[in-house]
Design a protein around this motif. Structure first.
Motif, PDB file in Angstrom:
ATOM      1  N   GLY A 141      33.590  15.654  -1.450  1.00  0.00           N
ATOM      2  CA  GLY A 141      32.963  14.662  -2.297  1.00  0.00           C
ATOM      3  C   GLY A 141      33.611  14.557  -3.666  1.00  0.00           C
ATOM      4  N   PRO A 142      33.105  13.679  -4.526  1.00  0.00           N
ATOM      5  CA  PRO A 142      33.708  13.463  -5.850  1.00  0.00           C
ATOM      6  C   PRO A 142      33.417  14.569  -6.854  1.00  0.00           C
ATOM      7  CG  PRO A 142      31.763  12.086  -5.587  1.00  0.00           C
ATOM      8  CD  PRO A 142      31.988  12.757  -4.260  1.00  0.00           C
ATOM      9  N   SER A 143      32.453  15.439  -6.588  1.00  0.00           N
ATOM     10  CA  SER A 143      32.082  16.452  -7.585  1.00  0.00           C
ATOM     11  C   SER A 143      33.145  17.518  -7.770  1.00  0.00           C
ATOM     12  CB  SER A 143      30.753  17.106  -7.177  1.00  0.00           C
ATOM     13  OG  SER A 143      30.887  17.724  -5.911  1.00  0.00           O
ATOM     14  N   GLY A 144      33.886  17.859  -6.709  1.00  0.00           N
ATOM     15  CA  GLY A 144      34.928  18.863  -6.829  1.00  0.00           C
ATOM     16  C   GLY A 144      34.412  20.264  -6.587  1.00  0.00           C
ATOM     17  N   ASP A 145      35.347  21.169  -6.256  1.00  0.00           N
ATOM     18  CA  ASP A 145      34.986  22.560  -5.995  1.00  0.00           C
ATOM     19  C   ASP A 145      34.489  23.246  -7.258  1.00  0.00           C
ATOM     20  OD1 ASP A 145      35.763  22.172  -3.409  1.00  0.00           O
ATOM     21  OD2 ASP A 145      37.792  22.990  -3.678  1.00  0.00           O
ATOM     22  N   ASP A 146      33.593  24.248  -7.025  1.00  0.00           N
ATOM     23  CA  ASP A 146      33.001  25.079  -8.092  1.00  0.00           C
ATOM     24  C   ASP A 146      32.092  24.294  -9.024  1.00  0.00           C
ATOM     25  OD1 ASP A 146      34.324  27.395  -7.198  1.00  0.00           O
ATOM     26  OD2 ASP A 146      36.129  26.848  -8.331  1.00  0.00           O
ATOM     27  N   GLN A 147      31.801  23.045  -8.695  1.00  0.00           N
ATOM     28  CA  GLN A 147      30.895  22.244  -9.504  1.00  0.00           C
ATOM     29  C   GLN A 147      29.525  22.182  -8.832  1.00  0.00           C
ATOM     30  OE1 GLN A 147      31.732  21.066 -12.530  1.00  0.00           O
ATOM     31  NE2 GLN A 147      33.721  22.087 -12.219  1.00  0.00           N
ATOM     32  N   PRO A 148      28.482  21.952  -9.617  1.00  0.00           N
ATOM     33  CA  PRO A 148      27.149  21.822  -8.992  1.00  0.00           C
ATOM     34  C   PRO A 148      27.104  20.638  -8.033  1.00  0.00           C
ATOM     35  CG  PRO A 148      26.957  22.166 -11.368  1.00  0.00           C
ATOM     36  CD  PRO A 148      28.403  21.930 -11.085  1.00  0.00           C
ATOM     37  N   LEU A 149      26.534  20.850  -6.865  1.00  0.00           N
ATOM     38  CA  LEU A 149      26.417  19.783  -5.881  1.00  0.00           C
ATOM     39  C   LEU A 149      25.343  18.787  -6.315  1.00  0.00           C
ATOM     40  CD1 LEU A 149      26.623  21.829  -2.561  1.00  0.00           C
ATOM     41  CD2 LEU A 149      28.407  20.437  -3.607  1.00  0.00           C
ATOM     42  N   PRO A 150      25.568  17.510  -6.056  1.00  0.00           N
ATOM     43  CA  PRO A 150      24.538  16.523  -6.434  1.00  0.00           C
ATOM     44  C   PRO A 150      23.256  16.726  -5.629  1.00  0.00           C
ATOM     45  CG  PRO A 150      26.250  15.513  -5.071  1.00  0.00           C
ATOM     46  CD  PRO A 150      26.741  16.893  -5.403  1.00  0.00           C
ATOM     47  N   VAL A 151      22.141  16.464  -6.283  1.00  0.00           N
ATOM     48  CA  VAL A 151      20.841  16.582  -5.618  1.00  0.00           C
ATOM     49  C   VAL A 151      20.544  15.268  -4.900  1.00  0.00           C
ATOM     50  CG1 VAL A 151      18.385  16.996  -5.937  1.00  0.00           C
ATOM     51  CG2 VAL A 151      20.053  18.208  -7.366  1.00  0.00           C
TER      52      VAL A 151
END
Length: 631
Positions: free
Chosen positions: A119-129
């Motif tokens: 997804g667009p958030s990238g690794d090690d970033q909080p996943l979207p809720v």
């Protein structure tokens, strides 16, 4: 707007609503099938990815040693195991590329941070809720149509990966609503056409029915005038000549009056409950027919019945003649006699002042009710006694802290010179040596007494932790059981089946309870039953120790917590004084009730923590290997 116009709009809206509902049913049945099929497919995809993730973690962490307290180390090892596994990466990539409804795929840790994501958030970033895709599958027709054909949203199919019953990782398969929309765009045109025809038909029908106005509205308006005070009458404006508008305005004014009265009543009730809750005296208000309509919280201390049970009961049901209090109130109630601070002594020996006032309306010459007041005379005396005991303990502490240090220095000097004198006299067994040994023994005993004084007056460092008081009682009973059995004392305990948590110094509280238990055993030289119970009373926990000894007289009962006061041969008089001090350090109290020939009951009162009853405290996770993952 006239009534006819409103009727036309109402009928039109009704037909339009029916048409919309039927169209939604038609479209939703089509949507439901594709959404359900897509959900089942994506759940299968998520399970495949979770299985690949489980294999990747088992292979990647198989030979790794993990410190269970180092969460960051565990996460770094998990990240390496997930991102370096080619099979897992291939499964994620292929599913995301070829599945027609999958928007993205993410693998998160137990903190919802991405271990691997497309997804667009990238690794090690909080996943979207995101909302759960199952909620879209189970939604009703209106929500389904609005969601699929409305603004684009992404739903998640989420599967957890657990280890040892705790969440370790999660698999997220994102599904975008725009991917579900394309097959059904062509179905909207017939539905819109049907809705247009139904709307045109409803306009014609509504126009024909517009002349059949509701005549009873005018009669209803006249009835409402009866309930509206003349002072509130307002002139009718040009826009309010319609009957429905006038009726609506009158109902609104009556409703506003009722809301104002309800707000005033609620405010008065809240203020009254707050005042009654802070009163130490018991207050009961009765109606003219003898029913209790107001009961303060303090009444429970006198009648031992919850205030909610007493509300609505008759005075004759509340007070019976089997007790001194009930007999006094009933006699006065039946005779209609006012009581003015009538002092009575209850069966338990408590002194209570009772006041009963009857309320009369002189103009109507009838009774309106009665007010009963219960005042505990001993409560003030108990507080004064506790303050006096605290002052005496503080005075003893100040005295012993100075005297102890002043006396120890001469004692040390005497001991040194005594040893020198014994050296000069030698060890020839002369009578003088025996006298010196007696002097040496007494000096050491005096030194122990002085040291006890110093220890008692020294400031105590209290280490408070949240602890289940059931464990305190159980440990003390286990510790004292062996000694009690040698004295023919049957030591038993009763504990609740739910935790009673308090902030305590565990060692100090065990010492205080052990002192009371040993004191109870010493009060039964011929043996007997010693019972320890843990109870809950409001915001306090009570540890109750009951013995079957000879009891304590009223004269001695006020002195048992004084330092060095004892009635036992060989007793030190320190145990109960130390217990009293420990309870003070915990913002608690200790109380004793005794009857000569029947034994004594000690109650240690400790404030409970502000936690939920039965709350389970989380235990630290221990992860010594990478095996044991559960899907």
């Amino acid at each position: 707007m006239s009534l006819k116009t409103k009727l036309v709009l109402a009928i039109t809206s009704l037909v339009f609503l029916v048409t919309v509902v039927l169209s939604l049913v038609y479209v939703s049945q089509l949507l439901q099938s594709i959404v359900t099929q897509s959900y089942d497919t994506n759940v299968l995809v998520a399970r495949q990815i979770r299985y690949a993730l489980q294999l990747a973690l088992e292979n990647g962490l198989k030979d790794q040693k993990v410190d269970p307290n180092n969460q960051e180390q565990l996460r770094l090892l998990t990240v390496a195991a997930v991102r370096d596994n080619a099979a897992l990466t291939a499964v994620v990539s292929s599913v995301n590329r070829y599945s027609p409804t999958v928007y993205d795929i993410s693998i998160g840790d137990n903190r919802n941070r991405a271990l691997l994501t497309t997804g667009p958030s990238g690794d090690d970033q909080p996943l979207p809720v995101r909302p759960n895709y199952q909620r879209l599958r189970d939604s009703n027709a209106l929500e389904l149509v609005e969601t699929v054909f409305g603004q684009a949203k992404v739903y998640d199919v989420t599967l957890p990966l657990e280890r040892n019953g705790e969440l370790f990782a999660t698999v997220h398969v994102g599904v975008r609503t725009t991917l579900l929309r394309q097959p059904y765009q062509a179905q909207l045109t017939p539905a819109l056409t049907l809705m247009g025809l139904a709307l045109a038909t409803s306009l014609v029908v509504a126009f024909l029915l517009g002349n059949l106005a509701l005549r009873p509205m005018e009669e209803l308006s006249m009835q409402l005038d009866y309930w509206t005070p003349a002072a509130e009458d307002v002139p009718v404006e040009d826009g309010e000549r319609d009957t429905v508008v006038r009726v609506s305005n009158k109902i609104e004014r009556i409703g506003q009056r009722m809301r104002n009265v309800e707000e005033v009543f609620s405010a008065l009730k809240e203020n009254l409950d707050q005042v009654l809750g802070n009163l130490q005296d018991g207050i009961m208000l009765f109606t003219g027919d003898g029913r209790a309509v107001l009961v303060s919280n303090a009444v429970n201390r006198f009648l031992h019945v919850d205030r909610n049970v007493l509300l609505g009961q008759h005075a004759r049901e509340i007070f019976d003649r089997s007790t001194e209090l009930g007999r006094t109130v009933r006699d006065a109630w039946d005779a209609g006699v006012t009581l003015v601070q009538e002092e009575i002594v209850t069966e338990s020996g408590n002194r209570i002042e009772v006041s009963l006032d009857f309320i009369h309306d002189d103009r109507l010459r009838e009774g309106l009710g009665a007010l009963l007041t219960l005042h505990d005379q001993e409560s003030v005396e108990v507080i004064e006694n506790e303050l006096e005991l605290s002052r005496r303990m503080a005075a003893i502490g100040r005295l012993t802290s100075g005297v102890g240090h002043e006396v120890k220095n001469p004692i040390n000097a005497i001991v040194v010179h005594l040893e020198l004198l014994k050296t000069k006299l030698g060890t020839n067994g002369s009578p003088s040596n025996r006298h010196l040994e007696v002097i040496d023994s007494e000096i050491h005993r005096l030194d122990r007494v002085v040291q006890t004084l110093v220890d008692f007056s020294r400031p105590v460092e209290v280490k408070l932790v949240e602890y289940d008081l059931r464990h305190v009682v159980a440990d003390v009973v286990t510790l004292a059981a062996a000694e009690m059995s040698t004295r023919q004392v049957d030591l038993t305990s009763q504990l609740p089946d739910y935790p009673l948590t308090a902030k305590v110094d565990v060692d100090l509280l065990k010492q205080a309870l052990l002192n009371v238990v040993q004191n109870g055993a010493q009060a039964m030289p011929d043996g007997g039953k010693l019972e320890v119970m843990l109870l809950e009373e409001g915001k306090f926990a009570i540890i109750q120790v009951q013995d079957q000894g000879a009891g304590i007289s009223e004269e001695l009962r006020e002195k048992i917590f004084d330092l060095y006061f004892t009635t036992k041969k060989g007793g030190s008089g320190i145990g109960l004084a130390m217990t009293y001090r420990i309870l003070q350090l915990h913002h608690g109290s200790i109380d004793v009730q005794s009857e000569l020939g029947r034994g004594s009951v000690f109650q240690l009162r400790i404030p409970l923590s502000a936690t939920d009853r039965g709350r389970r405290h989380p235990q630290p996770a221990v992860m010594d290997s990478a095996k044991g993952f559960e899907g």
